[in-house]
Design a protein around this motif. Structure first.
Motif, PDB file in Angstrom:
ATOM      1  N   ALA A  89     -13.060 -16.048 -48.417  1.00  0.00           N
ATOM      2  CA  ALA A  89     -12.572 -16.463 -47.107  1.00  0.00           C
ATOM      3  C   ALA A  89     -13.643 -17.227 -46.352  1.00  0.00           C
ATOM      4  O   ALA A  89     -14.843 -17.004 -46.553  1.00  0.00           O
ATOM      5  N   TRP A  90     -13.185 -18.128 -45.495  1.00  0.00           N
ATOM      6  CA  TRP A  90     -14.049 -18.890 -44.609  1.00  0.00           C
ATOM      7  C   TRP A  90     -13.338 -19.000 -43.267  1.00  0.00           C
ATOM      8  O   TRP A  90     -12.131 -18.824 -43.179  1.00  0.00           O
ATOM      9  N   LEU A  91     -14.080 -19.319 -42.230  1.00  0.00           N
ATOM     10  CA  LEU A  91     -13.512 -19.481 -40.894  1.00  0.00           C
ATOM     11  C   LEU A  91     -13.819 -20.872 -40.363  1.00  0.00           C
ATOM     12  O   LEU A  91     -14.868 -21.449 -40.685  1.00  0.00           O
ATOM     13  N   ASP A  92     -12.934 -21.365 -39.531  1.00  0.00           N
ATOM     14  CA  ASP A  92     -13.148 -22.643 -38.847  1.00  0.00           C
ATOM     15  C   ASP A  92     -12.574 -22.505 -37.443  1.00  0.00           C
ATOM     16  O   ASP A  92     -11.390 -22.752 -37.226  1.00  0.00           O
ATOM     17  N   PHE A  93     -13.394 -22.036 -36.502  1.00  0.00           N
ATOM     18  CA  PHE A  93     -12.968 -21.845 -35.113  1.00  0.00           C
ATOM     19  C   PHE A  93     -13.784 -22.728 -34.185  1.00  0.00           C
ATOM     20  O   PHE A  93     -14.979 -22.937 -34.394  1.00  0.00           O
ATOM     21  N   GLN A  94     -13.110 -23.239 -33.150  1.00  0.00           N
ATOM     22  CA  GLN A  94     -13.759 -24.038 -32.117  1.00  0.00           C
ATOM     23  C   GLN A  94     -13.381 -23.458 -30.760  1.00  0.00           C
ATOM     24  O   GLN A  94     -12.194 -23.432 -30.457  1.00  0.00           O
ATOM     25  N   PRO A  95     -14.333 -22.993 -29.959  1.00  0.00           N
ATOM     26  CA  PRO A  95     -15.746 -22.849 -30.299  1.00  0.00           C
ATOM     27  C   PRO A  95     -15.946 -21.804 -31.395  1.00  0.00           C
ATOM     28  O   PRO A  95     -15.108 -20.908 -31.571  1.00  0.00           O
ATOM     29  N   ALA A 142     -11.616 -27.229 -41.604  1.00  0.00           N
ATOM     30  CA  ALA A 142     -12.847 -27.832 -42.114  1.00  0.00           C
ATOM     31  C   ALA A 142     -13.997 -26.856 -41.871  1.00  0.00           C
ATOM     32  O   ALA A 142     -14.861 -27.098 -41.035  1.00  0.00           O
ATOM     33  N   PRO A 143     -14.017 -25.713 -42.593  1.00  0.00           N
ATOM     34  CA  PRO A 143     -15.130 -24.770 -42.407  1.00  0.00           C
ATOM     35  C   PRO A 143     -16.470 -25.457 -42.652  1.00  0.00           C
ATOM     36  O   PRO A 143     -16.554 -26.409 -43.440  1.00  0.00           O
ATOM     37  N   LYS A 144     -17.502 -24.972 -41.980  1.00  0.00           N
ATOM     38  CA  LYS A 144     -18.819 -25.624 -42.086  1.00  0.00           C
ATOM     39  C   LYS A 144     -19.293 -25.682 -43.536  1.00  0.00           C
ATOM     40  O   LYS A 144     -19.926 -26.649 -43.941  1.00  0.00           O
ATOM     41  N   GLU A 145     -18.968 -24.674 -44.339  1.00  0.00           N
ATOM     42  CA  GLU A 145     -19.379 -24.682 -45.745  1.00  0.00           C
ATOM     43  C   GLU A 145     -18.686 -25.813 -46.507  1.00  0.00           C
ATOM     44  O   GLU A 145     -19.274 -26.423 -47.398  1.00  0.00           O
ATOM     45  N   TRP A 146     -17.453 -26.089 -46.159  1.00  0.00           N
ATOM     46  CA  TRP A 146     -16.716 -27.191 -46.789  1.00  0.00           C
ATOM     47  C   TRP A 146     -17.326 -28.527 -46.380  1.00  0.00           C
ATOM     48  O   TRP A 146     -17.512 -29.407 -47.207  1.00  0.00           O
ATOM     49  N   ARG A 147     -17.635 -28.675 -45.075  1.00  0.00           N
ATOM     50  CA  ARG A 147     -18.232 -29.932 -44.602  1.00  0.00           C
ATOM     51  C   ARG A 147     -19.574 -30.178 -45.272  1.00  0.00           C
ATOM     52  O   ARG A 147     -19.890 -31.312 -45.642  1.00  0.00           O
TER      53      ARG A 147
END
Length: 169
Positions: A89-95, A142-147
């Protein structure tokens, strides 16, 4: 195509059935991140996949309920399932979420036993709002690990390729 529609409807029905909880993570849509032609042969049991997504989302919501309330945020819970009952699992939250909470949420989601899939990974995301945040307007996570993996590759990568490059057991 009919089977993919059934998968999406089953997953959305389960998410919609969850009661809204003050201060908790509120989920909305499931985003399938692979083409139908890849997903159909990989998902032998649609109901098991839908149940798994519901349980993984509930685990993330439990972490949110136990955390100190923060500013409203919106984003994605990103899930990948590999054959052999393995998930990530990964997360992509803003903020972005505080790192300790994000780590706890990922651990909680990984603690749920995934359904059997075959022939390769299944990659999807759940749109969510936290602490009053609305569902994200973006279509894709677009989780930071993916970017970082895309930056390293110097080109765009399909979700399945991204997952294989960054998977940590």
């Amino acid at each position: 195509m009919q089977r993919l529609i059934l998968i999406t409807l089953a997953m959305c029905a389960l998410l919609a059935a969850q009661p809204a909880r003050a201060g908790a993570l509120e989920s909305s849509d499931v985003v399938l991140l692979q083409p139908e032609a890849e997903l159909q042969p990989r998902v032998p049991d649609v109901q098991s996949l839908a149940t798994y997504i519901d349980k993984a989302t509930a685990q993330a919501a439990e972490v949110a309920r136990q955390a100190r309330v923060g500013p409203p945020t919106s984003g994605f819970l990103v899930i990948a399932i590999r054959p052999g009952l393995r998930s990530n699992a990964w997360l992509d939250f803003q903020p972005p979420l505080p790192s300790t909470m994000a780590e706890a949420m990922i651990r909680a989601m990984r603690s749920v036993t995934p359904p059997a899939v075959r022939g390769g990974p299944v990659v999807l995301a759940v749109k969510a709002g936290l602490w009053g945040g609305s569902s994200p307007v973006r279509d894709l996570p677009a989780p930071k690990e993916w970017r970082a993996a895309i930056d390293k590759a110097g080109r765009s990568l399909e979700p399945e390729t991204l997952v294989e490059k960054i998977w940590r057991d």
